[in-house]
Enzyme design. Structure first.
Site, PDB file in Angstrom:
ATOM      1  N   LYS A 137       0.833  -1.207   0.000  1.00 54.39           N
ATOM      2  CA  LYS A 137       0.000   0.000   0.000  1.00 54.39           C
ATOM      3  C   LYS A 137       0.866   1.255   0.000  1.00 54.39           C
ATOM      4  O   LYS A 137       0.499   2.270  -0.601  1.00 54.39           O
ATOM      5  CB  LYS A 137      -0.935  -0.014   1.215  1.00 54.39           C
ATOM      6  N   LYS A 193      -1.077  12.091   5.499  1.00 56.25           N
ATOM      7  CA  LYS A 193      -0.721  11.090   6.519  1.00 56.25           C
ATOM      8  C   LYS A 193       0.000   9.910   5.893  1.00 56.25           C
ATOM      9  O   LYS A 193       1.012   9.428   6.423  1.00 56.25           O
ATOM     10  CB  LYS A 193      -1.991  10.638   7.240  1.00 56.25           C
TER      11      LYS A 193
END
Length: 289
Positions: free
Chosen positions: A169, A237
């Site tokens: 990811k 983030k």
């Protein structure tokens, strides 16, 4: 099968809804509105984290950050200690790989099995049940939850051992963030060169050099309306987690560091809750001085 879903943000609520017709579903969220919506459709609301997982065969988490996962999973009131022995925790939150490995170790010490299974896809695929799951963990654990994942997604990529789902990811979001930045910067230059925004949004996303996701983002830019499919603050983030991961592996990321600075500036300018394609709006304002 008793399934618990913890974390009912934009993504989690849609994922849980796709599970609802197929399992006995218990839901928990820090704010009540998403819980109430799913209870109206047949889910059971848990009164606490421990209540949420007490009878669960499988617990899914879809939370905003490693810090939020840690706060809800670990510690005296965390759900991990209340899960039945040998049940399975599937963390779909986007976290850094080292956090996933630490979570797997904590789960193992508590007698719990663990998969990291972050998703590729945003709000619409979550609604449609067409997410891609990037799974790290054992074949046996994946096979147990594969039917559940198939209710929420149409592709499952088994990336290897625990932590590798989160690792993959990181790679996806590195490309996603940078592709958006390159597209926004290039399109703004195109306007300065005399091309209309309409023409650029019609043509640039469809070129062989453009990432497929940019076609949808071009529509948001065209209309100047950045309803969040993937909020910019979450992309920031994820770029922070990417930078942390690169540091742990002593791998410099020059382009990603520039992208992180751009997204941080856009966030500071008030675009954090917009879709991450609002980077275009930030750069446009910046180019006007």
């Amino acid at each position: 099968m008793n399934v618990t879903f913890i974390g009912l943000g934009i993504m989690g609520q849609n994922m849980a809804r796709n599970l609802l017709p197929h399992v006995q579903l218990t839901v928990f969220n820090r704010s009540p509105q998403p819980v109430e919506a799913l209870v109206a459709e047949g889910a059971r609301a848990a009164s606490s984290l421990s209540d949420a997982v007490a009878k669960a065969d499988v617990v899914f988490t879809m939370l905003a950050s490693p810090e939020v996962v840690a706060a809800q999973a670990f510690g005296d009131e965390g759900f991990l200690q209340a899960m039945p022995n040998d049940s399975l925790w599937v963390n779909c939150s986007t976290v850094n790989p080292s956090f996933s490995r630490d979570a797997a170790q904590a789960a193992r010490a508590a007698g719990i099995r663990f998969l990291d299974a972050p998703v590729a896809g945003t709000r619409k695929p979550a609604e449609d049940g067409t997410l891609t799951f990037l799974v790290g963990g054992s074949d046996a654990d994946l096979n147990q939850v594969r039917p559940l994942l198939e209710h929420m997604g149409d592709k499952i990529v088994h990336t290897g051992r625990q932590g590798q789902g989160s690792a993959f990811k990181m790679l996806i979001n590195a490309q996603l963030a940078q592709s958006m930045a390159v597209f926004a910067e290039t399109a703004l230059l195109g306007e300065k060169l005399g091309f209309s925004r309409e023409m650029l949004m019609d043509t640039l996303p469809n070129l062989p050099v453009s990432a497929p996701f940019l076609a949808g983002k071009a529509e948001l830019i065209r209309h100047g309306q950045f309803e969040p499919q993937f909020p910019l603050e979450l992309m920031l983030k994820d770029l922070h987690l990417l930078e942390q991961t690169a540091y742990e592996h002593q791998q410099p990321l020059f382009m990603s560091s520039v992208a992180k600075a751009l997204y941080a500036s856009a966030d500071a300018a008030g675009h954090g809750r917009d879709d991450f394609s609002a980077l275009h709006a930030f750069l446009e304002t910046h180019s006007q001085g």
